[in-house]
Design an enzyme around this catalytic site. Sequence first.
Site, PDB file in Angstrom:
ATOM      1  CG  LEU A  81     -35.642  52.495 -36.482  1.00  0.00           C
ATOM      2  CD1 LEU A  81     -36.502  53.470 -35.669  1.00  0.00           C
ATOM      3  CD2 LEU A  81     -34.456  52.036 -35.636  1.00  0.00           C
ATOM      4  CG  ASN A  82     -31.766  49.588 -41.095  1.00  0.00           C
ATOM      5  OD1 ASN A  82     -32.812  49.844 -41.674  1.00  0.00           O
ATOM      6  ND2 ASN A  82     -30.631  49.516 -41.739  1.00  0.00           N
ATOM      7  CG  ASP A  83     -28.019  51.940 -40.600  1.00  0.00           C
ATOM      8  OD1 ASP A  83     -28.259  50.887 -39.999  1.00  0.00           O
ATOM      9  OD2 ASP A  83     -27.271  52.001 -41.591  1.00  0.00           O
ATOM     10  CD  GLN A  90     -31.458  53.255 -44.530  1.00  0.00           C
ATOM     11  OE1 GLN A  90     -31.343  52.224 -45.158  1.00  0.00           O
ATOM     12  NE2 GLN A  90     -31.686  54.418 -45.108  1.00  0.00           N
ATOM     13  CE1 TYR A 109     -30.724  49.651 -48.914  1.00  0.00           C
ATOM     14  CE2 TYR A 109     -28.447  48.984 -49.206  1.00  0.00           C
ATOM     15  CZ  TYR A 109     -29.788  48.662 -49.155  1.00  0.00           C
ATOM     16  OH  TYR A 109     -30.180  47.368 -49.342  1.00  0.00           O
ATOM     17  CB  SER A 110     -27.072  54.615 -44.056  1.00  0.00           C
ATOM     18  OG  SER A 110     -28.004  53.889 -43.303  1.00  0.00           O
ATOM     19  NE  ARG A 112     -23.691  48.989 -46.808  1.00  0.00           N
ATOM     20  CZ  ARG A 112     -23.284  47.790 -47.227  1.00  0.00           C
ATOM     21  NH1 ARG A 112     -23.175  47.528 -48.516  1.00  0.00           N
ATOM     22  NH2 ARG A 112     -23.001  46.847 -46.344  1.00  0.00           N
ATOM     23  CG  ASP A 113     -23.500  53.210 -44.928  1.00  0.00           C
ATOM     24  OD1 ASP A 113     -24.528  53.157 -45.628  1.00  0.00           O
ATOM     25  OD2 ASP A 113     -23.065  52.218 -44.299  1.00  0.00           O
ATOM     26  CD  GLU A 160     -22.980  47.427 -42.828  1.00  0.00           C
ATOM     27  OE1 GLU A 160     -23.630  47.192 -43.842  1.00  0.00           O
ATOM     28  OE2 GLU A 160     -23.350  47.070 -41.688  1.00  0.00           O
TER      29      GLU A 160
HETATM   30  C1  FRU Z   1     -26.019  49.269 -41.834  1.00  0.00           C
HETATM   31  C2  FRU Z   1     -26.485  49.233 -43.267  1.00  0.00           C
HETATM   32  C3  FRU Z   1     -25.811  50.317 -44.074  1.00  0.00           C
HETATM   33  C4  FRU Z   1     -26.778  50.509 -45.209  1.00  0.00           C
HETATM   34  C5  FRU Z   1     -28.100  50.360 -44.519  1.00  0.00           C
HETATM   35  C6  FRU Z   1     -29.193  49.787 -45.352  1.00  0.00           C
HETATM   36  O1  FRU Z   1     -26.923  48.697 -40.970  1.00  0.00           O
HETATM   37  O2  FRU Z   1     -26.251  47.960 -43.837  1.00  0.00           O
HETATM   38  O3  FRU Z   1     -24.493  50.001 -44.471  1.00  0.00           O
HETATM   39  O4  FRU Z   1     -26.628  51.751 -45.831  1.00  0.00           O
HETATM   40  O5  FRU Z   1     -27.867  49.533 -43.394  1.00  0.00           O
HETATM   41  O6  FRU Z   1     -30.412  49.823 -44.670  1.00  0.00           O
END
Ligand code: FRU
Length: 479
Positions: free
Chosen positions: A45-47, A63, A106-107, A166-167, A223
Amino acid sequence: MNLPTEVRYRPYADWTADEIKHIEENVAKSPWHATYHLEPKTGLLNDPNGFSYFNGKFHLFYQNWPFGAAHGLKQWVHTESEDLVHFTETGVKLQPDNPHDSHGAYSGSAYPIDDKLFIFYTGNVRDENWVRDPLQVGAWMDKDGNIEKFDQVLIQQPSDVTEHFRDPQIFVYQGQFYAIIGAQNLNKQGFIRLYKAVGNDVHNWELVGDLDFGGTGSEYMIECPNLVFVDGKPVLLYSPQGLDKSELNYDNIYPNTYKICQAFDTEKPALLGASEIHNLDYGFEAYATQGFNMPDGRALIVSWIGLPDVDYPTDQYDYQGAMSLVKELTLKDGKLYQYPVAAMAELRGQAENLADKAQTNNTYELEVTVKANSKAELILFADKDGKGLSLTVDTENGQVVLDRSQAGQQYATEFGTSRSCQIDNHDITLNIFVDKSIVEIFVNKGEKVFTSRVFPDTDQTGITVKSGSISGTYYELNY
Ligand code: FRU
């Protein structure tokens, strides 16, 4: 965990039921699962993504790469909540199944429009030479959770940015939809680009310009930029990778920062009267924080309790990462406060005065006070010799120090084993939320915050007041 690219980018459909079962069984073996924090079912799990209020519920996606503790082909996993404390995973996912997000969904963010939730995210696309084309793309989620991706790309990669673009975060200002996107320029400096929806149509975005927020470009990439409004003041939350330490002192591999601003000039475009840059969190891990404004104006945020490019002790069990508690932002005397939403207090069960405890279930809240002109040390996750996670509050010298060098499994030690922040010399309150392998510490009701993982040994379940005077209440938490 370092896994070969072929494994991380293997198509979802190629993973066999047996392989998935094996991963699930491995995840279940971990002794460190959190109780009241959201964790991935499997994998990384990330963002936080798409944090929003829609159809009478809160929505929070994350994510995820579901096949192990690594950053692979990312998808969005959907959870929903009525109270911002209990989140239910629905299984609705934004999968990387389209030519515009072939190498990862992605995010991004979300905003309710009419009877649908608009999702604005980055499609990570790579060609056969592994050259990346970051596309800003959209989707609708209906009230039943069905996803319909847009056919067209909403924003293509501009010629003056690198592949790091991104994001997108969508937000409304004075009735107009805007979006900010994290970017890197051709000189490898981070910046934020602002777009607006022409005629408020989210299918049609036009460039406004690069948002001047008083940044120096000392970072190489920004980011997850987020703009939220707290008492009408714009607060910019962002994750500037590689930020020069002369600009801000931080210990984690990448910082998560904020600026409090006085006004948003949509023409320039600029955040006027931007404060200096601050650490959002002083703990060992908090990153990619995402926020949004509720229809009633409240600003809510949630952070990834984890960091990019760091291996964790749970990697051996094929999972990594957790989501922080949801925190509400407020401003007091010009300072930003972050504190768990009021519904968290409803988890409080039996209360007792703080005293040494040989054994807890490592699932509790402490509300304690340390007086002015004094110093006290508290050990959480303490073993019988009093070794564990040390928290020292020294009001006389104006410091709070969190030291995890004696707390279970060590990792990321190249970034140091303690974290600290400055405080004023007066009575200090601490609200400490402990959850098996997570600790979130709120100093003075959120004036400063320490969010951290800790992976205790099996006998590290106690609480010890090691020195000084610290008093308060221990609450069982019932989830
Ligand atoms: C931040 C990031 C975002 C990207 C996502 C990919 O942690 O690198 O910039 O969209 O994670 O999982």
